[in-house]
Scaffold this active site. Structure first.
Site, PDB file in Angstrom:
ATOM      1  CD  GLU A 108      -6.202  -4.465  10.294  1.00 44.34           C
ATOM      2  OE1 GLU A 108      -7.167  -5.241  10.210  1.00 44.34           O
ATOM      3  OE2 GLU A 108      -5.255  -4.473   9.477  1.00 44.34           O
ATOM      4  CD  GLU A 109      -2.939  -5.292   7.291  1.00 48.54           C
ATOM      5  OE1 GLU A 109      -3.274  -6.467   7.502  1.00 48.54           O
ATOM      6  OE2 GLU A 109      -3.518  -4.554   6.474  1.00 48.54           O
TER       7      GLU A 109
ATOM      8  CG  HIS B  15      -3.264  -8.505   2.774  1.00 50.36           C
ATOM      9  ND1 HIS B  15      -3.446  -9.288   3.878  1.00 50.36           N
ATOM     10  CD2 HIS B  15      -3.673  -7.269   3.139  1.00 50.36           C
ATOM     11  CE1 HIS B  15      -3.956  -8.571   4.857  1.00 50.36           C
ATOM     12  NE2 HIS B  15      -4.118  -7.334   4.428  1.00 50.36           N
TER      13      HIS B  15
ATOM     14  CG  ASP C 249     -11.965  -0.240  11.252  1.00 47.83           C
ATOM     15  OD1 ASP C 249     -11.228   0.403  10.475  1.00 47.83           O
ATOM     16  OD2 ASP C 249     -11.526  -0.985  12.150  1.00 47.83           O
TER      17      ASP C 249
ATOM     18  CG  HIS D 199      -4.909  -0.312   9.418  1.00 42.50           C
ATOM     19  ND1 HIS D 199      -3.874  -0.704   8.607  1.00 42.50           N
ATOM     20  CD2 HIS D 199      -6.020  -0.897   8.893  1.00 42.50           C
ATOM     21  CE1 HIS D 199      -4.332  -1.486   7.645  1.00 42.50           C
ATOM     22  NE2 HIS D 199      -5.635  -1.619   7.777  1.00 42.50           N
TER      23      HIS D 199
ATOM     24  CG  ASP E  76      -0.578  -1.681  10.536  1.00 45.78           C
ATOM     25  OD1 ASP E  76      -1.680  -1.098  10.567  1.00 45.78           O
ATOM     26  OD2 ASP E  76      -0.451  -2.890  10.836  1.00 45.78           O
TER      27      ASP E  76
HETATM   28  C1  XPZ Z   1     -20.935 -11.411  -2.513  1.00 44.53           C
HETATM   29  C2  XPZ Z   1     -19.496 -11.439  -2.803  1.00 44.53           C
HETATM   30  C3  XPZ Z   1     -18.805 -10.264  -2.257  1.00 44.53           C
HETATM   31  C4  XPZ Z   1     -17.323 -10.414  -2.209  1.00 44.53           C
HETATM   32  C5  XPZ Z   1     -16.779  -9.364  -1.324  1.00 44.53           C
HETATM   33  C6  XPZ Z   1     -15.360  -9.506  -1.067  1.00 44.53           C
HETATM   34  C7  XPZ Z   1     -14.956  -8.509  -0.050  1.00 44.53           C
HETATM   35  C8  XPZ Z   1     -13.505  -8.527   0.205  1.00 44.53           C
HETATM   36  C9  XPZ Z   1     -13.176  -7.643   1.332  1.00 44.53           C
HETATM   37  C10 XPZ Z   1     -11.772  -7.826   1.748  1.00 44.53           C
HETATM   38  C11 XPZ Z   1     -11.487  -6.943   2.900  1.00 44.53           C
HETATM   39  C12 XPZ Z   1     -10.118  -7.104   3.363  1.00 44.53           C
HETATM   40  C13 XPZ Z   1      -9.884  -6.274   4.589  1.00 44.53           C
HETATM   41  C14 XPZ Z   1      -8.565  -6.574   5.104  1.00 44.53           C
HETATM   42  C15 XPZ Z   1      -8.371  -6.350   6.586  1.00 44.53           C
HETATM   43  C16 XPZ Z   1      -7.283  -7.269   7.044  1.00 44.53           C
HETATM   44  O1  XPZ Z   1      -6.433  -7.638   6.276  1.00 44.53           O
HETATM   45  N1  XPZ Z   1      -7.292  -7.721   8.304  1.00 44.53           N
HETATM   46  C17 XPZ Z   1      -6.400  -8.760   8.819  1.00 44.53           C
HETATM   47  C18 XPZ Z   1      -6.466  -8.657  10.330  1.00 44.53           C
HETATM   48  C19 XPZ Z   1      -5.804  -9.747  11.085  1.00 44.53           C
HETATM   49  C20 XPZ Z   1      -4.492  -9.613  11.453  1.00 44.53           C
HETATM   50  C21 XPZ Z   1      -3.873 -10.628  12.159  1.00 44.53           C
HETATM   51  C22 XPZ Z   1      -4.577 -11.749  12.529  1.00 44.53           C
HETATM   52  C23 XPZ Z   1      -5.904 -11.869  12.176  1.00 44.53           C
HETATM   53  C24 XPZ Z   1      -6.511 -10.853  11.464  1.00 44.53           C
HETATM   54  C25 XPZ Z   1      -6.927 -10.114   8.383  1.00 44.53           C
HETATM   55  O2  XPZ Z   1      -8.141 -10.323   8.369  1.00 44.53           O
HETATM   56  O3  XPZ Z   1      -6.102 -10.988   8.079  1.00 44.53           O
HETATM   57 ZN    ZN Z   2      -6.645  -3.070   6.677  1.00 44.19          ZN
HETATM   58 ZN    ZN Z   3      -4.915  -5.767   5.616  1.00 49.81          ZN
END
Ligand code: XPZ
Ligand code: ZN
Ligand code: ZN
Length: 512
Positions: free
Chosen positions: A199-200, A472, A226, A132, A134
């Site tokens: 996306e955000e 974030h 993605d 994305h 944004d």
């Molecule tokens: C076994 C332990 C493993 C730990 C792994 C941790 C992995 C962390 C991964 C974090 C990925 C973050 C990706 C961010 C994508 C994102 O911010 N999406 C947003 C999308 C969204 C926007 C508005 C409303 C609802 C949802 C979100 O999820 O908030």
């Molecule tokens: Zn993202």
């Molecule tokens: Zn994000």
């Protein structure tokens, strides 16, 4: 009776010791015979002619991309001018992609970008790489080590909003495509690049429209990749090797607005309960009563199986014997926020607003709760749980937005796309373990669910536990080495997708 007591006690102790011995034997046998789900890395590594260096030119392009302040604030409220400038910058920065007769680019929903790179073999189903344009707004600007929209290079890291979420994959995949096309490489399989612009804030005007356009074209996509979970370094308990976390599913979400309306009035004559007090009690109950620990009931159990043989002791014993130790592992996971997110539906209190003046009793109090729903639960179950916990009809629960947990994409040795993804990851990270898992946050893929049954969410960079708050948060950054890996990951992926996607036999023969 009393005369028999020593005999009975002896029998009980013997029974206990026998049971313990049998259990220990089963646990030991399972631990030493537990199958390995890992495969040896492919022979093709990132060697010289096959390698995109993170040279000055590419780093400068990435730095510039970070400087566009393409912030999404609220649903429908973004930064249109910055997005338009960023789109023009992308067009100028990748001249081969934008002039190639093989590439069709559509601007969708005003700012989102959809590229179609025509493959030479029309019989092959297209695939899609997504990201994305944004980013989220800045917080605590004073605490950044480099200005958040500078893209500044400092001690081997590029700093700025969007460096890991998710301009790295947008720029990285375009760099890979530019590199390939400038070498006159035409892919065999048609490939889409899809970059949403909101996306955000849920992707309602970007990815949603991209999904609609592809649906109208009647397109079926072989697989979609993605943004997603990273290559973890020290993220999973008991795993000392790098662990590439490929999300084959994603949690659902439920955002709730909690509202209390009571009589307001003069602060000198308060009633015994106020809107603020009632709401505070409700949200405090929600924090004190987490949703049930569901560890071991969903795809997270497979994650343990995939890494069991590679774990350090005593985790190896626990992971090989979830039939016995699941509750113990569930407890271990629940102790840290990043692992707790895999064990249950989470409850985050994200907003709390009330009051207009120091001496006025507020007639209204509002809070927002952001739940991320475990793959084995549902929106209805979460709502029901909250109502029971709050147990107060004065607290109104309004749904802002919700999504059920996603379906699970195929994985394991019987899924050619998953295995191809695994091989590509191992080309960049030869020593990494690869495991299916689920995404604890959400992505634009929610708008692509009807285009493909094979949807994966993966970020090809390494992350340590101390990096997680950068998502974030303050001091978002990516190392130059990681950005180089990102570009080369996409490059290898595109090359690998031209190999036949047949079923390859790997390692042990257990059915997955
Ligand atoms: C076994 C332990 C493993 C730990 C792994 C941790 C992995 C962390 C991964 C974090 C990925 C973050 C990706 C961010 C994508 C994102 O911010 N999406 C947003 C999308 C969204 C926007 C508005 C409303 C609802 C949802 C979100 O999820 O908030
Ligand atoms: Zn993202
Ligand atoms: Zn994000």
């Amino acid at each position: 009776m009393w005369a028999n007591l020593p005999r009975i006690l002896t029998l009980v102790v013997r029974g206990f010791v026998l049971t313990l011995a049998v259990l220990t034997a089963v646990v030991v046998i399972r631990t030493v015979t537990f199958p390995s789900y890992q495969t040896s890395p492919p022979e093709c590594k990132t060697t010289d002619p096959d390698f995109i260096p993170a040279d000055e030119e590419r780093l400068a392009r990435f730095t510039s991309a970070i400087q566009f302040q393409t912030v999404s604030y609220e649903r429908g409220v973004g930064t249109p001018q910055e997005l338009a400038k960023f789109v023009r910058f992308i067009q100028k920065s990748f001249p081969t992609v934008h002039s190639s007769p093989m590439v069709r680019r559509d601007v969708v929903g005003n700012y989102s970008l959809l590229y179609r790179v025509e493959g030479s073999d029309a019989s092959l189903q297209p695939y899609m790489l997504a990201s994305h344009l944004d980013v989220v707004p800045i917080t605590e600007e004073a605490n950044w080590e480099a200005p958040p929209f500078s893209g500044q290079l400092k001690d081997g890291y590029i700093y700025g909003r969007g460096t890991i979420d998710a301009k790295h994959s947008l720029m990285g995949s375009l760099e890979a495509l530019e590199f390939l096309l400038s070498r006159r490489h035409q892919p065999k399989r048609t490939l889409y690049l899809a970059f949403g612009h909101d996306e955000e804030t849920g992707g309602h005007f970007g990815a949603k429209v991209i999904g609609d356009v592809l649906t109208q074209r009647g397109e079926k996509i072989a697989f979609i990749l993605d943004e997603g979970s990273p290559v973890g370094d020290g993220l999973a308990p008991g795993v000392s090797k790098l662990l590439a976390l490929v999300s084959v599913a994603e949690k659902g979400f439920l955002q709730l607005r909690l509202e209390v309306n009571e009589e307001g009035g003069h602060a000198s004559m308060p009633r015994s309960e106020s809107a603020i007090g009632i709401l505070s009690k409700a949200i405090s109950k929600l924090e004190d009563n987490p949703h049930p620990n569901m560890f071991g009931t969903g795809p997270e159990a497979r994650m343990m199986e995939y890494v069991a043989t590679e774990m350090t002791l005593p985790y190896r014993i626990l992971a090989s014997n979830l039939w016995l130790f699941s509750p113990l592992v569930a407890w271990v996971y629940s102790r840290k926020p990043q692992t707790n997110a895999f064990a249950r539906t989470t409850t985050a209190l994200t907003r709390f607003n009330a009051g207009v003046k120091d001496n006025v009793i507020s007639p209204e109090a509002v809070a927002v709760i952001d739940h991320r729903i475990h793959p084995m639960s549902s929106v209805e179950e979460v709502m029901e749980f909250d109502r029971k916990v709050i147990n107060d009809p004065r607290v109104k629960l309004n749904v802002i937005n919700n999504r059920p947990p996603s379906p699970t994409s195929p994985y394991g040795k019987d899924s050619p796309t998953y295995m191809m993804l695994q091989e590509t990851i191992q080309q960049i990270y030869p020593d990494a373990l690869v495991t299916p898992t689920f995404m604890v946050a959400n992505t634009d893929t929610r708008h692509y669910l009807n285009l493909s049954s094979a949807i994966y969410r993966f970020n090809p960079y390494v992350m340590t536990p101390s990096d997680l708050p950068r998502f974030h948060g303050v001091n978002e950054r990516i190392s130059v080495q990681n950005y180089e890996r990102v570009m080369n990951f996409y490059y290898h992926l595109i090359v690998n997708m031209d190999k036949p996607l047949e079923l390859k036999r790997h390692g042990h023969e257990d059915e997955l």
